[in-house]
Design an enzyme around this catalytic site. Sequence first.
Site, short mmCIF file in Angstrom:
data_model
loop_
_atom_site.label_atom_id
_atom_site.label_comp_id
_atom_site.label_asym_id
_atom_site.label_seq_id
_atom_site.Cartn_x
_atom_site.Cartn_y
_atom_site.Cartn_z
N ASP A 125 39.74 42.30 47.14
CA ASP A 125 40.23 43.20 45.94
C ASP A 125 41.55 43.51 46.17
O ASP A 125 41.90 44.30 47.04
CB ASP A 125 39.35 44.47 45.98
CG ASP A 125 39.03 45.07 44.52
OD1 ASP A 125 39.79 44.45 43.64
OD2 ASP A 125 38.56 46.24 44.56
N GLU A 165 42.06 43.36 38.71
CA GLU A 165 41.65 44.36 37.29
C GLU A 165 42.57 44.21 36.26
O GLU A 165 43.66 44.22 36.24
CB GLU A 165 41.53 45.85 37.84
CG GLU A 165 40.47 46.12 38.61
CD GLU A 165 40.51 47.78 38.86
OE1 GLU A 165 41.13 48.51 38.34
OE2 GLU A 165 39.97 48.14 40.08
N GLU A 222 32.49 46.46 34.16
CA GLU A 222 32.40 47.72 34.94
C GLU A 222 31.93 48.62 33.76
O GLU A 222 32.86 48.82 32.80
CB GLU A 222 33.18 48.14 35.72
CG GLU A 222 33.03 49.62 36.38
CD GLU A 222 33.54 49.84 37.45
OE1 GLU A 222 34.53 49.11 38.10
OE2 GLU A 222 33.30 51.04 38.09
O1 KIV Z 1 36.12 48.22 44.64
C1 KIV Z 1 35.29 47.87 44.18
O2 KIV Z 1 34.46 48.15 44.85
C2 KIV Z 1 34.87 47.22 43.08
C3 KIV Z 1 33.53 47.26 42.45
C4 KIV Z 1 33.04 48.53 41.91
C5 KIV Z 1 33.28 45.89 41.51
O3 KIV Z 1 35.97 46.71 42.33
#
Ligand code: KIV
Length: 259
Positions: free
Chosen positions: A82, A113, A177
């Site tokens: 991420d 995102e 989400e």
């Molecule tokens: O950071 C995270 O854990 C996420 C999930 C909620 C999809 O983006």
Amino acid sequence: MQKVTINKILKKKNKIPITCLTAYSKTIAQIADKYCDIILVGDSLGMVLYGMKTTREVKIETMILHGKTVKNSTKKSLVVFDMPYKTYTNKFVAYKNARKVIKLTKCDAIKLEGGKKIVKIIRYLTKRGIPVMGHVGLLPQTSTNFKTKGKNFAEKKQIFEDAIDVSNSGAFAIVIECVPENLAKKITKNVSIPTIGIGASMHCDGQILVTDDMIGLSDFLPKFVKQYSNLKKVIEKCIKNYSEDVKLRRFPSSKNVYN
Ligand code: KIV
């Protein structure tokens, strides 16, 4: 044990539900690797592990440490990194950071995102061989509140268009989400890539939860989380018993001593 590839994830759309969870550490990654298609090294670790107020405080260096651990502890699952807040402000910054992340952690893909606003970035990265997972609906990095998104007509339209744009820009999957069921269903029907829901109903092609929420290690229990255990209680009991044993000189016993 066969490695999960992006092609295998794409083939599951409309056929087999895709299982995903977050992992930040060796043990959780090793366990999740047995059962999940995708493991996300989520920037949620900022709030869950480090007690930060938002994910905006998470630094790329911190994510890289966790990314390396998770990737090194997995054999089968696709590991997605991420990208934290402000690490993909334009396509050049995004590419530089994503390359660094992939080089250092060996993760299989990254997650970004956003919708329309980041389409050029997704296209730039995917054309250069960096697999991207999208994320629409509630966007924790930029949202001012953690409420369901897409309840009114304008928001619904915007999230739908965002999902279509992300799908057309080369992303291989898209997290949705906290949106109403009918919107998640409409997006899933209209995009060619798998949708992964979190608070977005069973109509998505797959599901993801923050593992700590699901096993009862965090204090976060919104409606969309199913809690499979309450590990916080289990841990508290262990620590309480240990503390009592030490005070009463029941630990260490002869079993725990070297002769
Ligand atoms: O950071 C995270 O854990 C996420 C999930 C909620 C999809 O983006």
